[in-house]
Design a protein around this motif. Structure first.
Motif, PDB file in Angstrom:
ATOM      1  N   UNK A  25       0.832  -1.207   0.000  1.00 44.97           N
ATOM      2  CA  UNK A  25       0.000   0.000   0.000  1.00 44.97           C
ATOM      3  C   UNK A  25       0.865   1.255   0.000  1.00 44.97           C
ATOM      4  N   UNK A  26       1.923   1.271   0.824  1.00 41.60           N
ATOM      5  CA  UNK A  26       2.804   2.438   0.893  1.00 41.60           C
ATOM      6  C   UNK A  26       3.515   2.674  -0.439  1.00 41.60           C
ATOM      7  N   UNK A  27       3.965   1.586  -1.092  1.00 43.34           N
ATOM      8  CA  UNK A  27       4.645   1.715  -2.384  1.00 43.34           C
ATOM      9  C   UNK A  27       3.685   2.271  -3.432  1.00 43.34           C
ATOM     10  N   UNK A  28       2.479   1.726  -3.484  1.00 41.63           N
ATOM     11  CA  UNK A  28       1.515   2.149  -4.503  1.00 41.63           C
ATOM     12  C   UNK A  28       1.069   3.584  -4.268  1.00 41.63           C
ATOM     13  N   UNK A  44       1.364   6.731  -6.768  1.00 43.09           N
ATOM     14  CA  UNK A  44       0.136   7.400  -7.218  1.00 43.09           C
ATOM     15  C   UNK A  44       0.114   8.882  -6.852  1.00 43.09           C
ATOM     16  N   UNK A  45       0.930   9.283  -5.886  1.00 41.95           N
ATOM     17  CA  UNK A  45       0.963  10.692  -5.469  1.00 41.95           C
ATOM     18  C   UNK A  45       2.075  11.485  -6.143  1.00 41.95           C
ATOM     19  N   UNK A  46       2.684  10.921  -7.173  1.00 41.71           N
ATOM     20  CA  UNK A  46       3.744  11.643  -7.879  1.00 41.71           C
ATOM     21  C   UNK A  46       3.224  12.965  -8.437  1.00 41.71           C
ATOM     22  N   UNK A  81       0.231  15.986 -16.650  1.00 42.07           N
ATOM     23  CA  UNK A  81       1.275  15.785 -15.646  1.00 42.07           C
ATOM     24  C   UNK A  81       1.045  14.500 -14.853  1.00 42.07           C
ATOM     25  N   UNK A  82      -0.218  14.201 -14.571  1.00 46.35           N
ATOM     26  CA  UNK A  82      -0.542  13.038 -13.754  1.00 46.35           C
ATOM     27  C   UNK A  82      -0.232  11.707 -14.402  1.00 46.35           C
ATOM     28  N   UNK A  83      -0.022  11.672 -15.719  1.00 43.54           N
ATOM     29  CA  UNK A  83       0.247  10.401 -16.408  1.00 43.54           C
ATOM     30  C   UNK A  83       1.743  10.182 -16.678  1.00 43.54           C
ATOM     31  N   UNK A  84       2.556  11.205 -16.475  1.00 43.10           N
ATOM     32  CA  UNK A  84       3.972  11.119 -16.878  1.00 43.10           C
ATOM     33  C   UNK A  84       4.686   9.981 -16.150  1.00 43.10           C
ATOM     34  N   UNK A  85       4.464   9.855 -14.844  1.00 46.13           N
ATOM     35  CA  UNK A  85       5.197   8.858 -14.052  1.00 46.13           C
ATOM     36  C   UNK A  85       4.852   7.425 -14.447  1.00 46.13           C
ATOM     37  N   UNK A  86       3.711   7.238 -15.104  1.00 50.20           N
ATOM     38  CA  UNK A  86       3.266   5.878 -15.437  1.00 50.20           C
ATOM     39  C   UNK A  86       3.331   5.585 -16.934  1.00 50.20           C
ATOM     40  N   UNK A 126       5.484   1.144 -14.400  1.00 52.99           N
ATOM     41  CA  UNK A 126       4.430   0.520 -15.192  1.00 52.99           C
ATOM     42  C   UNK A 126       3.280   0.159 -14.257  1.00 52.99           C
ATOM     43  N   UNK A 127       2.054   0.582 -14.614  1.00 51.69           N
ATOM     44  CA  UNK A 127       0.890   0.272 -13.795  1.00 51.69           C
ATOM     45  C   UNK A 127       0.703  -1.237 -13.655  1.00 51.69           C
ATOM     46  N   UNK A 128       1.179  -2.000 -14.639  1.00 54.37           N
ATOM     47  CA  UNK A 128       1.090  -3.457 -14.542  1.00 54.37           C
ATOM     48  C   UNK A 128       1.904  -3.973 -13.366  1.00 54.37           C
ATOM     49  N   UNK A 129       3.046  -3.321 -13.106  1.00 53.06           N
ATOM     50  CA  UNK A 129       3.879  -3.737 -11.975  1.00 53.06           C
ATOM     51  C   UNK A 129       3.170  -3.461 -10.648  1.00 53.06           C
TER      52      UNK A 129
END
Length: 808
Positions: A38-41, A45-47, A260-265, A280-283
């Motif tokens: 949960x902490x990793x995700x 997600x807050x990038x 901006x919200x999609x750049x990290x993924x 990768x959202x798959x990860x």
């Protein structure tokens, strides 16, 4: 009433210490995995969400079509932002930046290398909410020679404010202010922000900054006003591109806006201004599934042990029902027990999480903090996790136990209500073995793919090759370096080039057959500037024609006027095939035009294909040419003698030729290993999760075997009296569980085959899934199960039958 239930639950825990310990340990491991995931995700997600204009910030990206497909790029031409401000006056906030990466700083004569240098214009801090501690960036970033340094770098180099000037390579800078370090969850990373007017063509190998065809590491960001949609701006990009690009470029170029919200993924536009990798959202989905699996295994343990202990609780339930206890009250009582166990487990999990983060943060290259009392999202998650685990682990046992018939129980005619009880327990054990085998077999397959990365021939020699960056590209310097370094006994070969066969220094451009013209098909190509020693240094094989010789090198030196230079090309096999030739010999003598200077030159040779990137990608077309302007690295092939002494001599001679620059080196095989960091992390995670799932499963299995041994005490005693051997009694205990392992394996096999096949699709070069790994995974699970059974059941098998039968 609730207080009484909790007191009774605590008494039961004390009475059944072993089962309580197994349940709490299993649940705490499962809950720890869930909390960490949960902490990793939530970290990912807050990038970038700390920017106040987050919903309205977009990055300009562009797609370029060619005969070999579409190139997706986050870097854009340097004149773009200036032109955008003129042509889109309704979008006032647009900022241009350039990411330099690593560069040498000279501070009071002391040299040091600094990463993440960013050039930005005066609107950079208007678009992004990076904290400014001192200075006025809106003014200072509009002037040349000004720099803002982060607090951490300031503490390192400014020495309490005494130094206000330093140099990046040869550019003198004055410190205009201090800024806070960028948050760890920012896709833009920097150690300093230099004013954009200080950015010159020197930083991109002399390419002109005003050319629309030049894209190195430039990025453009805009802030859309609330009333303007991204689609509106994108619809105006086509005439914008046509206005500033030539006809051919305009026809192939499409510019878009990336939120901006999609750049990290994003997995297409991977370049970021900073050493921050995309996720990768798959990860993240895979991690979530693995966490759920582990929690599910722990809950299965609880359910199995709770129902297995039902005989011990049967008389208590019968008496309570005789005294008037309602089924709902009993259900609540058993759920209270589960809640208390889960609460104990969650407290242990929080301590384990805090301890594990010290290892996990460096491993994942993140900065995750538990921050229990300030992270309200985490608090809500923990409450939800406690309630979910209580219901998942406790509901079925509570319902089963509350259904007992008091009359049957008090007559010692006890059986678990309904024939489904045993069936459900066996089904849950199969689920445990299924998950364990999926993880074990998957780990073995990932291990094979990683071994394939390490051992697959790449088409060039990577052993004992040292790579050194060239901070200065002058002929006199290169000649001096070559003379000195080649004289070192431990140096076998030396080559100057844009980069090693697999290097981060790359030049991508277009190329086409000159005789057919660009209309005959222009294709994307990797352009490599090399010297004549490149072939022998990396031991690459020619398949047709010849390699560059001394005369080719002399005709392209930087001291020769450009009009008098004679360029020739060598292609790799993939480039030959891309131009439509099946036989490498056919292209010898033909002329090819590349986008580097639009030079049309004769093809004199063809190299055998070798890998120029990781095994994720297929071998791409490559054009080789001698262009010393693009020599960024020196590759040294070392003899396998005294490497330590050779490296020391290389550093000594390099520093004497370039005393004003900082010396750094890297072994080529270390760089190659870094290309597969994500896969290495996946491998480690699989190993950890597989080990955890097996450990939890063994805990539950140990508890179940203990219960079965207790149930079969008298049966074992009778069998021993009748002459049964210890081995036959062990078979009695194990045969049912072996059957369950076989059932789990039958289900796991097609699942692993499908999902690991999908994972392997991420690589252009991959293994075939070996069936032997399934056998190894099954055998490993079976051995672990049998050892667990053996450890607990051998005591029951050896017990004196006189003791077990004396009450009969």
């Amino acid at each position: 009433m609730t207080k009484k239930y909790f007191i009774l639950a605590l008494r039961n825990f004390r009475r059944n210490r072993a089962y309580t310990f197994i349940n709490v340990l299993g649940l705490s491991i499962g809950l720890t995995a869930c909390i960490i995931i949960f902490l990793v995700i939530s970290y990912d997600l807050n990038f970038d969400k700390f920017h106040s204009k987050y919903p309205n910030i977009y990055r300009v990206v562009q797609d370029v079509d060619s005969g070999s497909g579409t190139t997706y790029s986050a870097v854009t031409p340097y004149p773009l932002v200036k032109a955008f401000r003129n042509d889109f006056p309704d979008v006032p906030l647009a900022t241009q930046m350039h990411y330099q990466g690593e560069a040498m700083l000279t501070v009071d004569g002391e040299k040091l290398m600094v990463d993440d240098i960013l050039f930005a214009d005066s609107l950079f801090f208007e678009v992004f909410d990076f904290k400014v501690l001192s200075g006025n960036p809106k003014v200072e970033l509009g002037e040349p020679g000004k720099v803002f340094v982060t607090k951490s770098l300031a503490d390192k180099i400014l020495k309490g404010g005494e130094i206000t000037r330093f140099k990046i390579t040869t550019t003198a800078l004055e410190v205009a202010g201090i800024i806070a370090d960028p948050p760890p969850n920012s896709h833009i990373n920097f150690s300093m922000v230099v004013s954009m007017p200080s950015f010159t063509s020197e930083f991109i190998a002399g390419f002109p900054l005003d050319r629309w065809g030049v894209r190195a590491r430039g990025y453009a960001y805009i802030v859309l006003p609330e009333k303007i949609s991204p689609a509106t701006i994108e619809s105006r990009f086509k005439p914008f591109v046509q206005k500033y690009h030539n006809d051919e470029e305009a026809k192939r170029t499409t510019q878009k806006l990336q939120p901006l919200g999609t750049i990290h993924f994003d997995q297409q536009y991977l370049e970021n201004p900073g050493q921050v990798s995309n996720v990768d959202m798959k990860d993240l989905a895979m991690m979530s599934i693995l966490g759920i699996f582990i929690l599910f295994i722990a809950c299965i343990n609880f359910i199995n042990l709770a129902t297995a202990l039902s005989e011990k609780k049967a008389k208590e339930i019968g008496i309570r029902k005789t005294l008037g206890a309602q089924r709902s009250q009993l259900t609540f009582y058993f759920l209270s027990e589960t809640f208390l166990l889960t609460l104990f487990a969650i407290l242990l999990s929080l301590g384990a999480t805090e301890w594990l983060l010290n290892w996990l943060n460096p491993f994942l290259e993140k900065q995750i903090d538990l921050a229990l009392f300030s992270n309200y999202t985490l608090i809500i998650f923990l409450i939800a996790l406690i309630m979910f685990t209580t219901l998942l682990a406790g509901f079925y046992p509570a319902v089963v136990l509350s259904r007992f018939s008091p009359m049957a129980v008090l007559k010692n005619n006890f059986t678990t209500p309904g024939s489904s009880g045993t069936f459900v327990r066996k089904g849950l054990v199969v689920c445990q073995f299924l998950i364990a085998q999926i993880l074990i077999i998957s780990t073995l397959i990932v291990s094979d793919q990683m071994e394939y990365f390490r051992t697959k021939p790449l088409g060039f020699d990577q052993e004992a090759v040292v790579v050194v960056s060239l901070p200065e590209n002058k002929k006199v310097t290169r000649d001096a370096l070559r003379t000195r370094l080649e004289a070192i006994p431990g140096v076998g070969n030396l080559s100057f080039s844009v980069g090693t066969p697999v290097s981060d220094n790359r030049i991508y451009t277009g190329f086409f057959l000159t005789e057919t013209g660009i209309d005959g098909g222009s294709f994307k190509v990797n352009f490599k500037s090399v010297d004549r020693n490149y072939l022998n240094t990396y031991n690459i094989r020619m398949v047709a024609g010849r390699w560059f010789d001394e005369s080719d090198e002399k005709m392209n030196e930087t001291d020769i006027p450009e009009k008098d230079r004679r360029v020739v090309y060598v292609l790799n096999e993939s480039a030959v095939k891309r131009l439509g030739f099946q036989d490498a010999q056919e292209i010898i003598g033909k002329f090819v035009t590349t986008g580097v200077g639009d030079i049309s030159a004769e093809v004199i040779g063809v190299l055998e294909d070798f890998h120029v990137s990781s095994l994720h990608s297929e071998i791409e077309p490559v054009v080789f040419a001698i262009m010393p302007n693009f020599y960024y690295e020196a590759g040294l092939k070392l003899n396998t003698g005294d490497l330590h002494a050779t490296l020391a001599l290389i550093e000594k001679n390099w520093s004497e030729v370039l005393p004003e620059f900082y010396y750094e080196f890297e072994f080529l095989d270390d760089h190659l290993a870094s290309l597969y960091q994500n896969e290495e992390k996946t491998f480690e995670l699989f190993k950890i999760f597989a080990g955890v799932s097996i450990f939890i499963g063994c805990l539950g299995l140990y508890g179940l075997i203990s219960f079965v041994a207790s149930q079969k005490r008298k049966e074992v005693g009778i069998r021993k009296v009748m002459g049964a051997s210890i081995s036959s009694i062990l078979v009695l205990f194990s045969k049912e569980f072996v059957r369950l392992v076989i059932i789990a394996f039958a289900i796991a096999t097609p699942l692993v085959w499908y999902f690991m096949g999908q994972w392997l699709q991420n690589f252009a070069y991959k293994i075939e899934i070996p069936w032997t790994k399934f056998i190894v995974g099954f055998t490993a699970t079976l051995v672990i199960v049998l050892l667990t059974i053996l450890y607990r059941s051998v005591k029951a098998a050896k017990m004196n039958p006189a003791i077990t039968l004396r009450t009969e």
